[in-house]
Scaffold this active site. Structure first.
Site, PDB file in Angstrom:
ATOM      1  N   GLY A 154       0.773  -1.238   0.000  1.00 47.41           N
ATOM      2  CA  GLY A 154       0.000   0.000   0.000  1.00 47.41           C
ATOM      3  C   GLY A 154       0.803   1.286   0.000  1.00 47.41           C
ATOM      4  CD  GLU A 172       1.830  -9.214   2.164  1.00 55.34           C
ATOM      5  OE1 GLU A 172       0.865  -8.480   2.372  1.00 55.34           O
ATOM      6  OE2 GLU A 172       2.177 -10.097   2.961  1.00 55.34           O
ATOM      7  N   PRO A 173       4.477  -4.847  -1.068  1.00 53.91           N
ATOM      8  CG  PRO A 173       6.586  -3.869  -1.313  1.00 53.91           C
ATOM      9  CD  PRO A 173       5.890  -5.081  -0.740  1.00 53.91           C
ATOM     10  N   GLY A 174       3.399  -3.245  -4.080  1.00 55.71           N
ATOM     11  CA  GLY A 174       3.379  -3.368  -5.538  1.00 55.71           C
ATOM     12  C   GLY A 174       3.768  -2.039  -6.152  1.00 55.71           C
ATOM     13  NE  ARG A 218      -3.504   3.535 -11.197  1.00 59.82           N
ATOM     14  CZ  ARG A 218      -3.376   4.696 -10.617  1.00 59.82           C
ATOM     15  NH1 ARG A 218      -2.874   5.709 -11.286  1.00 59.82           N
ATOM     16  NH2 ARG A 218      -3.719   4.860  -9.370  1.00 59.82           N
ATOM     17  CE1 TYR A 260      -9.215   2.096  -9.017  1.00 61.93           C
ATOM     18  CE2 TYR A 260      -7.516   2.340 -10.682  1.00 61.93           C
ATOM     19  CZ  TYR A 260      -8.270   1.539  -9.859  1.00 61.93           C
ATOM     20  OH  TYR A 260      -8.086   0.189  -9.875  1.00 61.93           O
ATOM     21  CB  CYS A 302     -17.074   4.803 -28.860  1.00 62.52           C
ATOM     22  SG  CYS A 302     -16.219   4.336 -30.359  1.00 62.52           S
ATOM     23  CD  GLU A 303     -16.963   3.264 -22.527  1.00 67.76           C
ATOM     24  OE1 GLU A 303     -17.337   3.853 -21.503  1.00 67.76           O
ATOM     25  OE2 GLU A 303     -17.074   2.046 -22.699  1.00 67.76           O
ATOM     26  CE1 TYR A 313      -2.357  -3.095  -8.623  1.00 67.90           C
ATOM     27  CE2 TYR A 313      -1.260  -1.079  -7.898  1.00 67.90           C
ATOM     28  CZ  TYR A 313      -1.659  -2.381  -7.655  1.00 67.90           C
ATOM     29  OH  TYR A 313      -1.359  -2.968  -6.447  1.00 67.90           O
TER      30      TYR A 313
END
Ligand code: LLP
Length: 432
Positions: A238, A287-289, A326, A330, A356-357, A385
């Site tokens: 995190g 557990e870092p990503g 992302r 988000y 098309c969004e 990500y």
């Protein structure tokens, strides 16, 4: 911090001019800096040096085999969330014995596979899961090492879609229920209570919620350690990164509430948490990503058109939300810089993809240097990500990935051939 920077007018990744990569491999293109990966891993590893510890890279953030191999070569373990990810660990040359298996929906087949490979621990998210693991282990005549993921009910002050440590979230076992769950699990013959784990959310930029959560669970961890002779404690992953160095327009609200002294870095993390963790006498897992890979990658894209309406300056590029979701998902900020530095007054621009969004944008009304057709842009901090969340929406092939090391570079994943997208599909018999 990272290795994407201008030398003269040109954007470099380490010792390589990024535009030489796009000439060779085209766009959209993910570019990763090996040195940044190594540097971030080692920063964290050194910060934890006073403790017996293991970093398990959360490979959900980036599971490219070359990225994983870079980290495996430094001794990293991996946090996996599916049997597929564990297979990737093996393909990348990682060690399953340094792997933890997280996630709320582990299937019997996945549990069996992980047991056969001898993973370090299952991080369990419910009692039915522990019962299932015991059943599968009994069938295989094995003992399964497990940890319970505590949900400490602490607000992580991050984006709602990536906060995980409150009772609003599906993750972990409620703080108040944990003792009872260990007592039940103790009676299961094929379960080895090896540790205890938590994870409160992602992109934490403030060390405070971490500190609060660890302080809250410590007495319980001590009690359980004494009772069951646990071997490890994991405060999860995190650790956030800086997406917007100016912390200015477009920056999420939480930045504004974070005071400089609390900003989460390996040093501030170690300063606050080591004094709490050291007396435990347990092995510490992390557990870092994002922290390791986020700033190590950029998505490079080419301008197709510039469209000026009365109201807007749309910069339409060849990458889209299917390559990097992302911002759409988000509202996240990615710095956008041209590969060739431009002079002139910045223009408020929307950088958008071709899907098309209306959600298919990378930024809105952001002051950017004037660019035109054929110019190339880098979306920075896209290493975590980014590619892993890409899709084939609009039948767009997955981008290529390149790893840079000093002046060397090589393809870490070929661009997907378009026919591969429908290769598994069939026209069913009665339609022919
Ligand atoms: N451990 C567990 C149990 C997790 O759920 C996660 C991330 C991590 C570790 C690694 O977290 P990190 O160190 O990378 O923050 N797609 C979102 C992020 C989702 C995070 C999911 N869990 C984004 O693009 O921001």
């Amino acid at each position: 911090m990272h290795q994407f920077r201008y030398i003269g007018n040109q954007l470099f990744c380490e010792g390589v001019v990024v535009s030489t990569l796009t000439k060779k491999f085209g766009t959209p293109l993910y570019v990763y800096s090996q040195r940044t990966l190594e540097d971030h891993f080692q920063k964290l590893d050194h910060a934890l040096a006073p403790l017996d510890h293991l970093i398990c890279f959360a490979m959900k953030a980036n599971s490219n085999l070359s990225v994983m191999r870079t980290l495996a070569n430094l001794g990293s373990g991996f946090d996996v969330v599916s049997a597929g990810e564990l297979q990737r660990v093996i393909a990348a040359g990682g060690d399953p014995k340094k792997c933890v298996f997280a996630g709320v929906a582990k299937s019997e087949a996945e549990i069996e596979f992980a047991l056969r490979k001898g993973i370090y621990s299952f991080n369990c998210e419910s009692e039915p899961e522990i019962i299932r693991i015991n059943k599968v282990a009994a069938r295989l005549k094995k003992t399964a090492p497990i940890a319970v993921r505590i949900n400490p009910n602490v607000e992580a002050k991050t984006h709602a879609k990536i906060t995980t440590g409150t009772y609003e979230n599906k993750f972990g076992i409620q703080f108040e229920q944990v003792e009872g769950v260990y007592a039940h699990a103790r009676k299961l013959k094929h379960i080895w209570l090896r540790g205890i784990q938590m994870h409160i959310g992602s992109q934490l930029t403030d060390v405070k919620p971490y500190e609060l959560a660890v302080k809250k669970v410590l007495p319980l961890v001590q009690k359980l350690k004494a009772r069951y002779r646990l071997e490890f404690f994991s405060p999860g992953g995190g650790l956030g990164i800086i997406y917007n160095p100016a912390l200015a327009s477009g920056s999420p609200e939480w930045w504004k509430s974070v005071s400089a002294k609390n900003i989460l870095t390996p040093a501030s993390y170690a300063a606050k948490l080591l004094p709490l963790l050291q007396p435990l006498g347990l092995k510490i897992l992390l557990e870092p990503g994002r922290f390791i890979v986020g700033n190590a990658g950029s998505l490079i894209t080419r301008v197709e058109y510039v469209k000026r309406t009365g109201k807007k300056n749309f910069v339409i590029v060849d990458a889209a939300m299917n390559d990097l979701i992302r911002p759409a998902f988000y509202d996240s900020y990615h710095e956008i810089v041209p590969l060739k530095k431009k002079s002139g007054t910045p223009i408020a621009s929307d950088v958008v993809g071709g899907i098309c969004e209306s959600g298919d944008y990378f930024c809105k009304d952001r002051p950017l240097a004037k660019v035109g057709e054929g110019d190339e842009l880098a979306l920075l901090s896209a290493g975590a990500y980014g590619f892993v969340m890409a899709s084939n929406y609009n039948t767009r092939p997955l981008a290529a990935e390149v790893l840079v090391n000093g002046r060397k570079f090589a393809v870490a994943r070929e661009r997907q051939p378009v026919q591969e997208i429908w290769a598994g599909e069939k026209i069913v018999a009665w339609l022919k």
